[in-house]
Motif scaffolding. Structure first.
Motif, PDB file in Angstrom:
ATOM      1  N   LEU A   1      45.192  52.139  40.420  1.00 48.25           N
ATOM      2  CA  LEU A   1      44.215  51.212  39.852  1.00 48.25           C
ATOM      3  C   LEU A   1      44.880  50.096  39.059  1.00 48.25           C
ATOM      4  CD1 LEU A   1      41.432  53.695  38.685  1.00 48.25           C
ATOM      5  CD2 LEU A   1      41.602  52.430  40.823  1.00 48.25           C
TER       6      LEU A   1
ATOM      7  N   THR B   1      45.409  46.615  41.302  1.00 51.88           N
ATOM      8  CA  THR B   1      44.270  46.012  41.988  1.00 51.88           C
ATOM      9  C   THR B   1      44.196  44.503  41.794  1.00 51.88           C
ATOM     10  OG1 THR B   1      42.887  46.526  40.074  1.00 51.88           O
ATOM     11  CG2 THR B   1      42.896  48.118  41.888  1.00 51.88           C
ATOM     12  N   SER B   2      45.105  43.934  41.018  1.00 54.20           N
ATOM     13  CA  SER B   2      45.109  42.484  40.789  1.00 54.20           C
ATOM     14  C   SER B   2      46.539  42.006  40.649  1.00 54.20           C
ATOM     15  CB  SER B   2      44.311  42.143  39.527  1.00 54.20           C
ATOM     16  OG  SER B   2      44.459  40.771  39.202  1.00 54.20           O
TER      17      SER B   2
ATOM     18  N   VAL C   1      47.711  41.699  47.078  1.00 52.55           N
ATOM     19  CA  VAL C   1      48.402  41.972  45.810  1.00 52.55           C
ATOM     20  C   VAL C   1      49.853  42.351  46.079  1.00 52.55           C
ATOM     21  CG1 VAL C   1      48.415  43.383  43.725  1.00 52.55           C
ATOM     22  CG2 VAL C   1      46.242  42.698  44.747  1.00 52.55           C
TER      23      VAL C   1
ATOM     24  N   TYR D   1      36.948  54.103  42.930  1.00 50.66           N
ATOM     25  CA  TYR D   1      36.358  53.168  43.894  1.00 50.66           C
ATOM     26  C   TYR D   1      35.560  52.080  43.182  1.00 50.66           C
ATOM     27  CZ  TYR D   1      33.385  51.381  47.628  1.00 50.66           C
ATOM     28  OH  TYR D   1      32.726  50.554  48.511  1.00 50.66           O
TER      29      TYR D   1
ATOM     30  N   HIS E   1      36.008  51.003  40.182  1.00 54.19           N
ATOM     31  CA  HIS E   1      36.946  50.111  39.491  1.00 54.19           C
ATOM     32  C   HIS E   1      37.555  49.115  40.461  1.00 54.19           C
ATOM     33  CE1 HIS E   1      40.098  48.822  36.685  1.00 54.19           C
ATOM     34  NE2 HIS E   1      40.922  48.911  37.712  1.00 54.19           N
ATOM     35  N   VAL E   2      37.929  49.595  41.655  1.00 54.23           N
ATOM     36  CA  VAL E   2      38.525  48.697  42.657  1.00 54.23           C
ATOM     37  C   VAL E   2      37.528  47.630  43.077  1.00 54.23           C
ATOM     38  CG1 VAL E   2      39.418  48.570  45.007  1.00 54.23           C
ATOM     39  CG2 VAL E   2      40.180  50.394  43.487  1.00 54.23           C
TER      40      VAL E   2
ATOM     41  N   ARG F   1      42.342  37.108  46.989  1.00 53.57           N
ATOM     42  CA  ARG F   1      42.776  37.614  48.292  1.00 53.57           C
ATOM     43  C   ARG F   1      42.842  36.484  49.324  1.00 53.57           C
ATOM     44  NH1 ARG F   1      42.855  42.310  51.411  1.00 53.57           N
ATOM     45  NH2 ARG F   1      42.221  42.021  53.580  1.00 53.57           N
TER      46      ARG F   1
ATOM     47  N   LEU G   1      44.439  46.046  49.349  1.00 57.00           N
ATOM     48  CA  LEU G   1      45.284  45.436  48.321  1.00 57.00           C
ATOM     49  C   LEU G   1      46.501  44.733  48.920  1.00 57.00           C
ATOM     50  CD1 LEU G   1      45.257  48.358  45.716  1.00 57.00           C
ATOM     51  CD2 LEU G   1      43.751  46.376  45.804  1.00 57.00           C
TER      52      LEU G   1
ATOM     53  N   SER H   1      36.976  45.118  40.144  1.00 53.23           N
ATOM     54  CA  SER H   1      38.119  44.250  39.835  1.00 53.23           C
ATOM     55  C   SER H   1      38.608  43.462  41.042  1.00 53.23           C
ATOM     56  CB  SER H   1      39.280  45.083  39.275  1.00 53.23           C
ATOM     57  OG  SER H   1      39.698  46.061  40.215  1.00 53.23           O
ATOM     58  N   PHE H   2      38.082  43.769  42.231  1.00 62.72           N
ATOM     59  CA  PHE H   2      38.532  43.069  43.440  1.00 62.72           C
ATOM     60  C   PHE H   2      38.137  41.606  43.361  1.00 62.72           C
ATOM     61  CE2 PHE H   2      37.773  41.675  47.863  1.00 62.72           C
ATOM     62  CZ  PHE H   2      39.047  41.857  48.360  1.00 62.72           C
TER      63      PHE H   2
END
Length: 484
Positions: A92, A95-96, A7, A160, A162-163, A172, A4, A166-167
């Motif tokens: 969480l 993550t964005s 972010v 994990y 969820h990451v 990035r 992250l 949403s990654f």
């Protein structure tokens, strides 16, 4: 936090905590405690390792406080791993770049409140925090540990998933590329852009960053067409469209070619849109110093000096504020030139500004390259021919390919009379291009000729596949080609 880091970098660049009463009072009044606390936390990501350590400490503290508080409330171990809920939710929620880091502050506040509640209940019920309880003997003493392990593993797997879901790899790549451009690590930025391009995708902002780097390296006309310029002008500079999302990026290219006054306008707009953040305060101070406006620069320097990690940069700029040359920036207009020229800056078609700058600083090669490439990206082959220096020793292949179209337009005799020249290699490749077999696929055409100006005009230009009439009324297109 490595996954992250983009972010955290984004939030660090878009938040600036100032150690001043006025700032804290204003932030509390406008955004409340959570956002002010988020500003405080994000400042530590100036050093990624320090920010990661601080954030890990905060999340660990959330877990321990929740765990102690729950134990005091329910008088048994947290077999259900409820203590993990608050720190996992906070993690969480970051993550964005669209999520606010205030979630970590909220989780910490909740954990402290739960701990205090547990301590209060313990005092009321007359069992102290120091008095440990003994769990009852169970028929299967291993069962709570199994249940706790299963629930903990389920929470971790859910987090994990969820990451991963949403990654955003584009997000990035954009953030880390911008960081490399700001830090002057151009090779790293080019490697990231190349990797993204090789995956079969295109992004307007990444193309823009690539062209900014090529301009600063003096390679724009030589390497620009290595990547398909599907975004036309928007991959070279940002015409003013009142799009607030572009306000943060418009200054990059303008600074590269020495249009500092234009870059200053973009930074002022960014200041209005995103607020007083460190990157824009630094740029505003730099540009004003380079333009000989130390009093205005001091205002931004004073704000930087109130921060924790940018105070050193503020002090450095303050020492140099009376020396415009110390910034190391190219100024397209030497001192006195703007008042002599008296022209209006064009915020839509920057070619006019570049032409004026070359009148007063003909040695500005970056401005010349950008001007000529913009003309080519608008199908203005005739204007390009008129602006092309006749004493150019080594002409980029892109320029020769454009001149080849002009040669076809006016004929060999008129072309030779104007002292223009196209190499035999370019002529041969042009003949190969115009004699493409009718049944050749678009993919094969792109593979063989995708790096040529002719291919770009015929397949990618938003202005159509023809040379623009010099007398035609022109309005820059800010949308990609629609006839792919």
């Amino acid at each position: 936090m490595t996954l992250l880091e983009h972010v955290m970098y984004y939030h660090e660049q878009h938040r600036l905590f100032l150690f001043s009463r006025a700032y804290v009072a204003e932030r509390f009044h406008q955004y409340g405690f959570l956002e002010t606390g988020a500003d405080f936390l994000m400042q530590f990501f100036y050093y990624p390792w320090l920010g990661s350590a601080v954030m890990a400490t905060v999340l660990t503290g959330c877990y321990l406080l929740c765990n102690f508080g729950l134990q005091m409330l329910i008088r048994c171990y947290d077999w259900l791993q409820l203590s993990l809920v608050a720190p996992l939710w906070a993690l969480l929620s970051m993550t964005s770049i669209e999520y606010s880091p205030g979630a970590a502050v909220l989780a910490l506040v909740f954990s402290v409140a739960l701990w205090l509640l547990g301590m209060a209940v313990g005092l009321v019920c007359r069992y102290g925090f120091h008095r440990r309880f003994k769990p009852k003997t169970l028929a299967r003493p291993w069962l709570p540990f199994v249940i706790s392990g299963v629930i903990g593993a389920a929470l971790m797997i859910t987090a994990y998933c969820h990451v991963v879901k949403s990654f955003n790899p584009v997000e990035r790549c954009l953030m880390l590329t911008e960081r490399s451009v700001k830090n002057g690590d151009y090779q790293d930025a080019l490697n990231r852009i190349e990797g993204y391009h090789n995956s079969g995708r295109d992004n307007q902002l990444l193309q823009y960053f690539r062209n900014v780097i090529l301009t600063r390296q003096g390679q724009l006309p030589y390497r620009m067409m290595e990547h398909p310029q599907r975004f036309g002008l928007m991959s070279l500079y940002f015409p003013w469209t009142s799009d607030t999302r572009q306000s943060e990026y418009g200054a990059y290219m303008l600074e590269s070619v020495g249009l500092l006054n234009d870059a200053l306008h973009w930074e002022n707009e960014a200041l209005v849109v995103v607020g007083e953040t460190a990157p824009h305060l630094v740029n505003l101070a730099r540009y004003n110093i380079a333009l000989g406006k130390p009093v205005i620069a001091q205002r931004y320097i004073n704000l930087l000096k109130q921060s924790l990690f940018y105070s050193g940069e503020g002090k450095r700029l303050e020492q140099l504020k009376d020396d415009p040359q110390a910034m190391g920036l190219v100024n397209a207009f030497p001192e006195g030139a703007p008042s002599e020229s008296g022209f209006f800056s064009n915020i839509i078609y920057v070619v006019h500004n570049l032409k004026q700058s070359l009148r007063y600083n003909p040695s500005n090669k970056a401005a010349e390259d950008l001007m000529l490439c913009i003309m080519l990206m608008t199908n203005d082959v005739v204007g390009f021919k008129n602006a092309l220096p006749r004493d150019m020793r080594v002409m980029p292949r892109l320029y020769e390919e454009a001149l080849m179209l002009y040669k076809i337009r006016v004929g060999d005799y008129a072309f030779a009379q104007e002292g223009l020249y196209v190499s035999p290699e370019v002529e041969k490749r042009f003949n190969d291009y115009v004699n493409i077999p009718f049944n050749m696929s678009k993919e094969e055409i792109a593979r063989q000729f995708g790096d040529t100006y002719w291919y770009w005009m015929h397949y990618l230009s938003p202005y159509g596949p023809t040379v623009r009439d010099p007398q035609q009324q022109f309005a820059p297109s800010v949308t990609p080609a629609q006839h792919l």
